[in-house]
Design an enzyme around this catalytic site. Structure first.
Site, PDB file in Angstrom:
ATOM      1  N   CYS A   1       6.573  -0.231   7.426  1.00  0.00           N
ATOM      2  CA  CYS A   1       6.136   0.875   6.580  1.00  0.00           C
ATOM      3  C   CYS A   1       7.315   1.376   5.749  1.00  0.00           C
ATOM      4  O   CYS A   1       8.421   1.510   6.272  1.00  0.00           O
ATOM      5  CB  CYS A   1       5.594   1.999   7.461  1.00  0.00           C
ATOM      6  SG  CYS A   1       4.980   3.426   6.539  1.00  0.00           S
ATOM      7  N   LEU A   2       7.046   1.652   4.482  1.00  0.00           N
ATOM      8  CA  LEU A   2       8.092   2.198   3.615  1.00  0.00           C
ATOM      9  C   LEU A   2       8.629   3.522   4.146  1.00  0.00           C
ATOM     10  O   LEU A   2       9.791   3.859   3.923  1.00  0.00           O
ATOM     11  CB  LEU A   2       7.540   2.395   2.201  1.00  0.00           C
ATOM     12  CG  LEU A   2       7.145   1.128   1.445  1.00  0.00           C
ATOM     13  CD1 LEU A   2       6.455   1.486   0.129  1.00  0.00           C
ATOM     14  CD2 LEU A   2       8.340   0.235   1.212  1.00  0.00           C
TER      15      LEU A   2
ATOM     16  N   GLN B   1       3.127   9.810   1.576  1.00  0.00           N
ATOM     17  CA  GLN B   1       4.400   9.090   1.589  1.00  0.00           C
ATOM     18  C   GLN B   1       5.300   9.459   0.418  1.00  0.00           C
ATOM     19  O   GLN B   1       6.480   9.118   0.410  1.00  0.00           O
ATOM     20  CB  GLN B   1       4.160   7.583   1.590  1.00  0.00           C
ATOM     21  CG  GLN B   1       3.552   7.074   2.875  1.00  0.00           C
ATOM     22  CD  GLN B   1       3.384   5.580   2.806  1.00  0.00           C
ATOM     23  OE1 GLN B   1       2.359   5.084   2.354  1.00  0.00           O
ATOM     24  NE2 GLN B   1       4.406   4.862   3.243  1.00  0.00           N
TER      25      GLN B   1
ATOM     26  N   HIS C   1      -4.064   1.039   7.662  1.00  0.00           N
ATOM     27  CA  HIS C   1      -2.714   1.604   7.720  1.00  0.00           C
ATOM     28  C   HIS C   1      -2.594   2.795   6.769  1.00  0.00           C
ATOM     29  O   HIS C   1      -2.099   3.866   7.158  1.00  0.00           O
ATOM     30  CB  HIS C   1      -1.712   0.498   7.348  1.00  0.00           C
ATOM     31  CG  HIS C   1      -0.284   0.935   7.335  1.00  0.00           C
ATOM     32  ND1 HIS C   1       0.631   0.472   8.258  1.00  0.00           N
ATOM     33  CD2 HIS C   1       0.405   1.756   6.507  1.00  0.00           C
ATOM     34  CE1 HIS C   1       1.819   1.010   7.992  1.00  0.00           C
ATOM     35  NE2 HIS C   1       1.705   1.788   6.935  1.00  0.00           N
ATOM     36  N   GLU C   2      -3.061   2.633   5.528  1.00  0.00           N
ATOM     37  CA  GLU C   2      -2.928   3.705   4.537  1.00  0.00           C
ATOM     38  C   GLU C   2      -3.851   4.884   4.852  1.00  0.00           C
ATOM     39  O   GLU C   2      -3.461   6.040   4.672  1.00  0.00           O
ATOM     40  CB  GLU C   2      -3.173   3.174   3.122  1.00  0.00           C
ATOM     41  CG  GLU C   2      -2.217   2.088   2.683  1.00  0.00           C
ATOM     42  CD  GLU C   2      -0.739   2.398   2.888  1.00  0.00           C
ATOM     43  OE1 GLU C   2      -0.345   3.589   2.814  1.00  0.00           O
ATOM     44  OE2 GLU C   2       0.027   1.458   3.131  1.00  0.00           O
TER      45      GLU C   2
ATOM     46  N   HIS D   1      -2.301   7.120   7.332  1.00  0.00           N
ATOM     47  CA  HIS D   1      -1.330   8.051   6.735  1.00  0.00           C
ATOM     48  C   HIS D   1      -1.994   9.343   6.303  1.00  0.00           C
ATOM     49  O   HIS D   1      -1.401  10.420   6.414  1.00  0.00           O
ATOM     50  CB  HIS D   1      -0.657   7.414   5.508  1.00  0.00           C
ATOM     51  CG  HIS D   1       0.549   6.605   5.807  1.00  0.00           C
ATOM     52  ND1 HIS D   1       1.693   7.120   6.383  1.00  0.00           N
ATOM     53  CD2 HIS D   1       0.809   5.289   5.591  1.00  0.00           C
ATOM     54  CE1 HIS D   1       2.597   6.177   6.508  1.00  0.00           C
ATOM     55  NE2 HIS D   1       2.084   5.040   6.035  1.00  0.00           N
TER      56      HIS D   1
ATOM     57  N   GLY E   1       0.831  -1.187   0.000  1.00  0.00           N
ATOM     58  CA  GLY E   1       0.000   0.000   0.000  1.00  0.00           C
ATOM     59  C   GLY E   1       0.866   1.238   0.000  1.00  0.00           C
ATOM     60  O   GLY E   1       2.040   1.187   0.378  1.00  0.00           O
TER      61      GLY E   1
END
Length: 151
Positions: free
Chosen positions: A88-89, A51, A130-131, A134, A46
């Site tokens: 997470c990225l 991000q 999660h997304e 963000h 995702g």
């Protein structure tokens, strides 16, 4: 398409609430395409627009079998509880256990400006939560226990 650089902590854009998309135009469609390419390039499941430094309420997800693009997503229903390991990225090399809803229903617009509702459970539900976090400036490390760093 293009692959963006991933924004990482402590960049403040990750702590800023993203703005709603008011018009699905060529710029938003290009953003979706580039976010997809970026997510796959970095082996993510995702990616949220903040991000990559874009404060728009846009996410792309693909937990392995179902690619989705969601604009202005909101969780309209949730139930149950699952606890699982997340990374997470934008927080490279860090993992933690996070409690999330087991099932969610998300309402959003797709790239064709159509309202869609997605019912998800398990991994897809976790990725969506999660997304969407963000988009509100919330990182998984804010909710995680047992944080650990990769060596």
């Amino acid at each position: 398409m293009a692959v963006y650089k991933i924004v990482t902590v402590p960049n403040e854009v990750l702590r800023t609430r993203a703005r709603e998309v008011t018009s699905i135009n060529a710029g938003v469609l290009k953003l979706l395409d580039n976010m997809r390419d970026t997510m796959y390039e970095f082996d993510g499941v995702g990616l949220a627009a903040p991000q990559i430094g874009v404060l728009k309420r846009v996410i792309v997800v693909d937990p392995g079998d179902n690619y989705m693009e969601l604009i202005n997503p909101e969780i309209i229903y949730q139930e149950g509880k699952q606890i699982g390991r997340e990374g997470c990225l934008s927080v490279p090399g860090v993992w933690g256990r996070v409690a999330r809803a087991q099932k969610v229903k998300v309402r959003a617009l797709n790239r064709h400006n159509e309202m869609v509702e997605i019912e998800a459970e398990g991994l897809l539900a976790k990725v969506l939560q999660h997304e969407i976090d963000h988009l509100d400036g919330i990182l998984f490390i804010d909710k995680a226990t047992d944080l650990e760093r990769e060596d």
